[in-house]
Scaffold this motif. Structure first.
Motif, PDB file in Angstrom:
ATOM      1  N   VAL A   4      -7.230  41.527  -9.289  1.00 53.73           N
ATOM      2  CA  VAL A   4      -8.259  41.892  -8.324  1.00 53.73           C
ATOM      3  C   VAL A   4      -7.854  43.213  -7.696  1.00 53.73           C
ATOM      4  CG1 VAL A   4      -9.381  41.231  -6.163  1.00 53.73           C
ATOM      5  CG2 VAL A   4      -8.757  39.477  -7.823  1.00 53.73           C
ATOM      6  N   ASN A   5      -8.777  44.127  -7.618  1.00 56.01           N
ATOM      7  CA  ASN A   5      -8.522  45.408  -6.959  1.00 56.01           C
ATOM      8  C   ASN A   5      -9.195  45.392  -5.591  1.00 56.01           C
ATOM      9  OD1 ASN A   5      -7.099  46.646  -9.084  1.00 56.01           O
ATOM     10  ND2 ASN A   5      -9.036  46.995 -10.154  1.00 56.01           N
ATOM     11  N   ILE A   6      -8.430  45.750  -4.559  1.00 54.12           N
ATOM     12  CA  ILE A   6      -8.971  45.817  -3.208  1.00 54.12           C
ATOM     13  C   ILE A   6      -8.502  47.111  -2.562  1.00 54.12           C
ATOM     14  CG2 ILE A   6      -9.115  43.322  -2.885  1.00 54.12           C
ATOM     15  CD1 ILE A   6      -6.517  43.511  -1.278  1.00 54.12           C
ATOM     16  N   SER A   7      -9.211  47.526  -1.547  1.00 58.78           N
ATOM     17  CA  SER A   7      -8.818  48.709  -0.786  1.00 58.78           C
ATOM     18  C   SER A   7      -8.193  48.253   0.518  1.00 58.78           C
ATOM     19  CB  SER A   7     -10.037  49.580  -0.480  1.00 58.78           C
ATOM     20  OG  SER A   7     -10.606  50.054  -1.674  1.00 58.78           O
ATOM     21  N   LEU A   8      -7.059  48.845   0.854  1.00 58.25           N
ATOM     22  CA  LEU A   8      -6.378  48.535   2.104  1.00 58.25           C
ATOM     23  C   LEU A   8      -6.059  49.823   2.832  1.00 58.25           C
ATOM     24  CD1 LEU A   8      -3.813  45.867   0.845  1.00 58.25           C
ATOM     25  CD2 LEU A   8      -5.848  45.444   2.206  1.00 58.25           C
ATOM     26  N   ASP A   9      -5.958  49.737   4.134  1.00 59.41           N
ATOM     27  CA  ASP A   9      -5.570  50.870   4.953  1.00 59.41           C
ATOM     28  C   ASP A   9      -4.163  51.310   4.546  1.00 59.41           C
ATOM     29  OD1 ASP A   9      -5.652  52.705   7.177  1.00 59.41           O
ATOM     30  OD2 ASP A   9      -4.364  51.292   8.251  1.00 59.41           O
ATOM     31  N   ALA A  10      -3.982  52.585   4.261  1.00 59.18           N
ATOM     32  CA  ALA A  10      -2.706  53.104   3.778  1.00 59.18           C
ATOM     33  C   ALA A  10      -1.579  52.868   4.779  1.00 59.18           C
ATOM     34  CB  ALA A  10      -2.822  54.589   3.455  1.00 59.18           C
ATOM     35  N   GLU A  11      -1.857  53.023   6.069  1.00 60.68           N
ATOM     36  CA  GLU A  11      -0.819  52.801   7.084  1.00 60.68           C
ATOM     37  C   GLU A  11      -0.359  51.346   7.090  1.00 60.68           C
ATOM     38  OE1 GLU A  11      -1.865  54.242  10.952  1.00 60.68           O
ATOM     39  OE2 GLU A  11      -2.593  56.154  10.154  1.00 60.68           O
ATOM     40  N   LEU A  12      -1.297  50.442   6.879  1.00 62.70           N
ATOM     41  CA  LEU A  12      -0.970  49.024   6.813  1.00 62.70           C
ATOM     42  C   LEU A  12      -0.043  48.741   5.633  1.00 62.70           C
ATOM     43  CD1 LEU A  12      -1.562  46.098   7.847  1.00 62.70           C
ATOM     44  CD2 LEU A  12      -3.445  46.074   6.223  1.00 62.70           C
ATOM     45  N   VAL A  13      -0.370  49.301   4.493  1.00 52.22           N
ATOM     46  CA  VAL A  13       0.440  49.084   3.294  1.00 52.22           C
ATOM     47  C   VAL A  13       1.826  49.693   3.464  1.00 52.22           C
ATOM     48  CG1 VAL A  13       0.627  49.546   0.820  1.00 52.22           C
ATOM     49  CG2 VAL A  13      -1.590  48.935   1.805  1.00 52.22           C
ATOM     50  N   VAL A  14       1.907  50.875   4.035  1.00 48.96           N
ATOM     51  CA  VAL A  14       3.209  51.514   4.250  1.00 48.96           C
ATOM     52  C   VAL A  14       4.051  50.661   5.194  1.00 48.96           C
ATOM     53  CG1 VAL A  14       4.372  53.516   5.260  1.00 48.96           C
ATOM     54  CG2 VAL A  14       2.425  53.846   3.726  1.00 48.96           C
ATOM     55  N   GLU A  15       3.442  50.119   6.225  1.00 49.85           N
ATOM     56  CA  GLU A  15       4.191  49.272   7.157  1.00 49.85           C
ATOM     57  C   GLU A  15       4.717  48.020   6.457  1.00 49.85           C
ATOM     58  OE1 GLU A  15       3.852  47.324  11.593  1.00 49.85           O
ATOM     59  OE2 GLU A  15       2.348  48.778  10.933  1.00 49.85           O
ATOM     60  N   VAL A  16       3.898  47.421   5.617  1.00 45.91           N
ATOM     61  CA  VAL A  16       4.337  46.255   4.848  1.00 45.91           C
ATOM     62  C   VAL A  16       5.498  46.636   3.932  1.00 45.91           C
ATOM     63  CG1 VAL A  16       3.662  44.641   3.021  1.00 45.91           C
ATOM     64  CG2 VAL A  16       2.136  45.044   4.946  1.00 45.91           C
ATOM     65  N   MET A  17       5.396  47.775   3.285  1.00 44.89           N
ATOM     66  CA  MET A  17       6.462  48.225   2.389  1.00 44.89           C
ATOM     67  C   MET A  17       7.772  48.403   3.153  1.00 44.89           C
ATOM     68  SD  MET A  17       4.297  50.961   0.104  1.00 44.89           S
ATOM     69  CE  MET A  17       5.741  51.694  -0.633  1.00 44.89           C
ATOM     70  N   VAL A  18       7.697  49.006   4.329  1.00 44.85           N
ATOM     71  CA  VAL A  18       8.910  49.235   5.132  1.00 44.85           C
ATOM     72  C   VAL A  18       9.497  47.913   5.595  1.00 44.85           C
ATOM     73  CG1 VAL A  18       9.758  50.209   7.307  1.00 44.85           C
ATOM     74  CG2 VAL A  18       8.230  51.555   5.841  1.00 44.85           C
ATOM     75  N   LEU A  19       8.646  47.039   6.133  1.00 39.77           N
ATOM     76  CA  LEU A  19       9.131  45.753   6.634  1.00 39.77           C
ATOM     77  C   LEU A  19       9.717  44.884   5.528  1.00 39.77           C
ATOM     78  CD1 LEU A  19       6.315  44.856   9.181  1.00 39.77           C
ATOM     79  CD2 LEU A  19       8.678  45.490   9.705  1.00 39.77           C
ATOM     80  N   GLY A  21      10.892  46.065   2.692  1.00 41.83           N
ATOM     81  CA  GLY A  21      11.924  46.788   1.953  1.00 41.83           C
ATOM     82  C   GLY A  21      11.600  46.922   0.479  1.00 41.83           C
ATOM     83  N   ILE A  22      10.318  47.043   0.186  1.00 45.09           N
ATOM     84  CA  ILE A  22       9.853  47.140  -1.202  1.00 45.09           C
ATOM     85  C   ILE A  22       9.195  48.504  -1.392  1.00 45.09           C
ATOM     86  CG2 ILE A  22       8.307  46.137  -2.936  1.00 45.09           C
ATOM     87  CD1 ILE A  22       8.659  43.453  -1.484  1.00 45.09           C
ATOM     88  N   GLY A  23       9.552  49.181  -2.464  1.00 44.78           N
ATOM     89  CA  GLY A  23       9.086  50.543  -2.686  1.00 44.78           C
ATOM     90  C   GLY A  23       7.715  50.678  -3.295  1.00 44.78           C
ATOM     91  N   SER A  24       7.203  49.642  -3.897  1.00 51.40           N
ATOM     92  CA  SER A  24       5.904  49.702  -4.569  1.00 51.40           C
ATOM     93  C   SER A  24       4.838  49.025  -3.700  1.00 51.40           C
ATOM     94  CB  SER A  24       5.990  48.992  -5.921  1.00 51.40           C
ATOM     95  OG  SER A  24       4.709  48.646  -6.400  1.00 51.40           O
ATOM     96  N   PRO A  25       3.721  49.704  -3.452  1.00 48.77           N
ATOM     97  CA  PRO A  25       2.654  49.064  -2.664  1.00 48.77           C
ATOM     98  C   PRO A  25       2.168  47.752  -3.282  1.00 48.77           C
ATOM     99  CG  PRO A  25       2.182  51.393  -2.976  1.00 48.77           C
ATOM    100  CD  PRO A  25       3.366  51.069  -3.838  1.00 48.77           C
ATOM    101  N   GLN A  26       1.990  47.752  -4.584  1.00 47.05           N
ATOM    102  CA  GLN A  26       1.536  46.546  -5.296  1.00 47.05           C
ATOM    103  C   GLN A  26       2.519  45.395  -5.089  1.00 47.05           C
ATOM    104  OE1 GLN A  26      -1.199  46.233  -7.555  1.00 47.05           O
ATOM    105  NE2 GLN A  26      -0.709  44.094  -7.980  1.00 47.05           N
ATOM    106  N   ASP A  27       3.809  45.664  -5.297  1.00 43.64           N
ATOM    107  CA  ASP A  27       4.824  44.624  -5.155  1.00 43.64           C
ATOM    108  C   ASP A  27       4.945  44.138  -3.713  1.00 43.64           C
ATOM    109  OD1 ASP A  27       5.304  44.886  -7.860  1.00 43.64           O
ATOM    110  OD2 ASP A  27       7.150  46.062  -7.605  1.00 43.64           O
ATOM    111  N   ALA A  28       4.815  45.047  -2.762  1.00 45.27           N
ATOM    112  CA  ALA A  28       4.924  44.673  -1.351  1.00 45.27           C
ATOM    113  C   ALA A  28       3.798  43.729  -0.947  1.00 45.27           C
ATOM    114  CB  ALA A  28       4.912  45.921  -0.478  1.00 45.27           C
ATOM    115  N   ILE A  29       2.573  44.051  -1.326  1.00 42.98           N
ATOM    116  CA  ILE A  29       1.439  43.210  -0.967  1.00 42.98           C
ATOM    117  C   ILE A  29       1.528  41.866  -1.688  1.00 42.98           C
ATOM    118  CG2 ILE A  29      -1.086  42.983  -1.027  1.00 42.98           C
ATOM    119  CD1 ILE A  29       0.063  44.997   1.067  1.00 42.98           C
ATOM    120  N   GLU A  30       1.920  41.866  -2.956  1.00 42.11           N
ATOM    121  CA  GLU A  30       2.085  40.607  -3.689  1.00 42.11           C
ATOM    122  C   GLU A  30       3.142  39.733  -3.025  1.00 42.11           C
ATOM    123  OE1 GLU A  30       2.661  40.836  -7.897  1.00 42.11           O
ATOM    124  OE2 GLU A  30       0.833  41.993  -8.195  1.00 42.11           O
TER     125      GLU A  30
END
Length: 66
Positions: A4-19, A21-30
């Protein structure tokens, strides 16, 4: 597995990645979604055990009073 492809706010995704500790947006959200699902299953299991315990207490006959 279907994707499934969805659009997310980039700042939200970056925050998830930082919290996470995952470098890939896809992997962080999964990872976040999988954690959310696992937490739900753990909560269901605890709630079910508690409910079963309460049912067991209700089934026992009461001592005669008086």
């Amino acid at each position: 597995m279907a994707k499934v492809n969805i659009s997310l706010d980039a700042e939200l995704v970056v925050e998830v990645m930082v919290l996470a500790g995952i470098g890939s947006p896809q992997d962080a959200i999964e990872a976040i979604v999988r954690d959310y699902i696992a937490r739900g299953h753990r909560t269901e299991a605890r709630t079910e055990l508690k409910d079963q315990g309460l049912r067991d207490l209700e089934v026992k006959p009461q001592e005669p009073q008086g």
